[in-house]
Design a protein around this motif. Structure first.
Motif, mmCIF file in Angstrom:
data_model
loop_
_atom_site.group_PDB
_atom_site.id
_atom_site.type_symbol
_atom_site.label_atom_id
_atom_site.label_comp_id
_atom_site.label_asym_id
_atom_site.label_seq_id
_atom_site.Cartn_x
_atom_site.Cartn_y
_atom_site.Cartn_z
ATOM 1 N N SER A 115 -22.067 -2.075 -25.094
ATOM 2 C CA SER A 115 -22.303 -2.802 -26.346
ATOM 3 C C SER A 115 -21.195 -3.827 -26.567
ATOM 4 C CB SER A 115 -22.360 -1.805 -27.515
ATOM 5 O OG SER A 115 -22.610 -2.471 -28.731
ATOM 6 N N PHE A 116 -21.469 -5.077 -26.223
ATOM 7 C CA PHE A 116 -20.476 -6.140 -26.356
ATOM 8 C C PHE A 116 -20.452 -6.676 -27.788
ATOM 9 C CE2 PHE A 116 -20.918 -5.983 -21.821
ATOM 10 C CZ PHE A 116 -19.705 -6.421 -21.322
ATOM 11 N N ALA A 117 -19.252 -7.015 -28.234
ATOM 12 C CA ALA A 117 -19.078 -7.580 -29.579
ATOM 13 C C ALA A 117 -17.903 -8.537 -29.563
ATOM 14 C CB ALA A 117 -18.852 -6.466 -30.599
ATOM 15 N N SER A 118 -17.872 -9.425 -30.529
ATOM 16 C CA SER A 118 -16.736 -10.324 -30.726
ATOM 17 C C SER A 118 -16.004 -9.914 -31.991
ATOM 18 C CB SER A 118 -17.210 -11.777 -30.835
ATOM 19 O OG SER A 118 -17.685 -12.254 -29.600
ATOM 20 N N ASP A 119 -14.782 -10.379 -32.148
ATOM 21 C CA ASP A 119 -14.026 -10.082 -33.359
ATOM 22 C C ASP A 119 -14.664 -10.749 -34.569
ATOM 23 O OD1 ASP A 119 -12.276 -8.801 -31.675
ATOM 24 O OD2 ASP A 119 -10.643 -10.235 -31.917
ATOM 25 N N THR A 120 -14.572 -10.082 -35.696
ATOM 26 C CA THR A 120 -14.966 -10.672 -36.975
ATOM 27 C C THR A 120 -13.766 -10.595 -37.913
ATOM 28 O OG1 THR A 120 -15.739 -8.582 -37.960
ATOM 29 C CG2 THR A 120 -17.309 -9.812 -36.596
ATOM 30 N N GLU A 121 -13.930 -11.053 -39.118
ATOM 31 C CA GLU A 121 -12.836 -11.001 -40.083
ATOM 32 C C GLU A 121 -12.478 -9.574 -40.468
ATOM 33 O OE1 GLU A 121 -13.708 -13.404 -43.456
ATOM 34 O OE2 GLU A 121 -13.722 -15.293 -42.333
ATOM 35 N N THR A 122 -13.403 -8.659 -40.296
ATOM 36 C CA THR A 122 -13.176 -7.275 -40.741
ATOM 37 C C THR A 122 -13.138 -6.259 -39.602
ATOM 38 O OG1 THR A 122 -15.546 -6.977 -41.100
ATOM 39 C CG2 THR A 122 -14.232 -7.732 -42.978
ATOM 40 N N GLU A 123 -13.521 -6.659 -38.388
ATOM 41 C CA GLU A 123 -13.621 -5.678 -37.304
ATOM 42 C C GLU A 123 -13.264 -6.309 -35.971
ATOM 43 O OE1 GLU A 123 -16.799 -2.227 -35.845
ATOM 44 O OE2 GLU A 123 -17.352 -3.697 -37.374
#
Length: 203
Positions: A115-123
């Motif tokens: 499960s790939f994801a990018s950084d967000t302001e909260t995570e």
């Protein structure tokens, strides 16, 4: 039904062209993916007043390009940014990451369920905190150690896949038993990674 000389000539020409194309379309030889080792990549954390919890000195992130296998500046096409135990991905360049469990040398492709994801302001794509991402924190010994079998997958600025394993958080990659949290310099990453430069999911 009789076959004309013209039909035979056309058939022979077609066979010749097919054979030539087949011979010319042989796949390029596969170049083995090489594992790179990075030692003592220094990324000190902010200086914090332990009595109040406030930041006394804010230190910058240190940037690394997996594509170049080199430390770079913030203005360059970096993939990962390190500070203390925090690792960021370059979300503005569509870098993403996933954490999987497995043996580094035995992971020969990107798992279908990664499960790939990018950084967000909260995570963060690579979570921080003991037991959450790539490391464990031992409060009794005040030490940071990589979680065994924890591998980080990264999709780089160029859209290529990387598998990465952090081996040590302390300078010189000392054995865990020899780490003294008061004298052994921390935030010196030793890690290894393998990059597949052709955009495929195979390692």
């Amino acid at each position: 039904m009789k076959t004309s000389i013209k039909q035979l000539a056309i058939s022979a020409l077609a066979l010749t062209l097919f054979t030539a194309c087949s011979e010319g379309d042989d796949p390029l030889p596969i170049v083995p993916v090489e594992t790179q080792m990075v030692q003592d990549f220094e990324a000190p954390n902010d200086v914090i007043d332990r009595t109040t919890g406030t930041i006394v000195e804010e230190r910058p992130f240190q940037y690394f390009s997996l594509e170049q296998n080199a430390q770079v500046s913030e203005g360059d096409d970096w993939d990962l940014a390190f500070k203390g135990t925090t690792i960021r991905v370059n979300a503005t360049k569509n870098v993403s990451a996933a954490i999987v469990t497995g043996i580094f040398d035995q992971i020969d492709s990107v798992p279908a369920d990664a499960s790939f994801a990018s950084d967000t302001e909260t995570e963060l794509a690579i979570p921080t905190g003991g037991g959450n991402g790539w490391y464990n924190y031992n409060p009794a010994l005040n030490t940071i150690t990589p979680i065994p079998g924890r591998v980080i997958l990264v999709k780089t600025t160029e859209g290529n896949f990387v598998k990465m394993e952090i081996l040590s958080y302390y300078k010189g990659n000392p054995p865990v038993a020899e780490i003294d949290p008061f004298t052994t310099p921390s935030a010196h990453y030793t890690f290894r990674f393998a990059l597949q430069p052709n955009g495929s999911t195979e390692f």
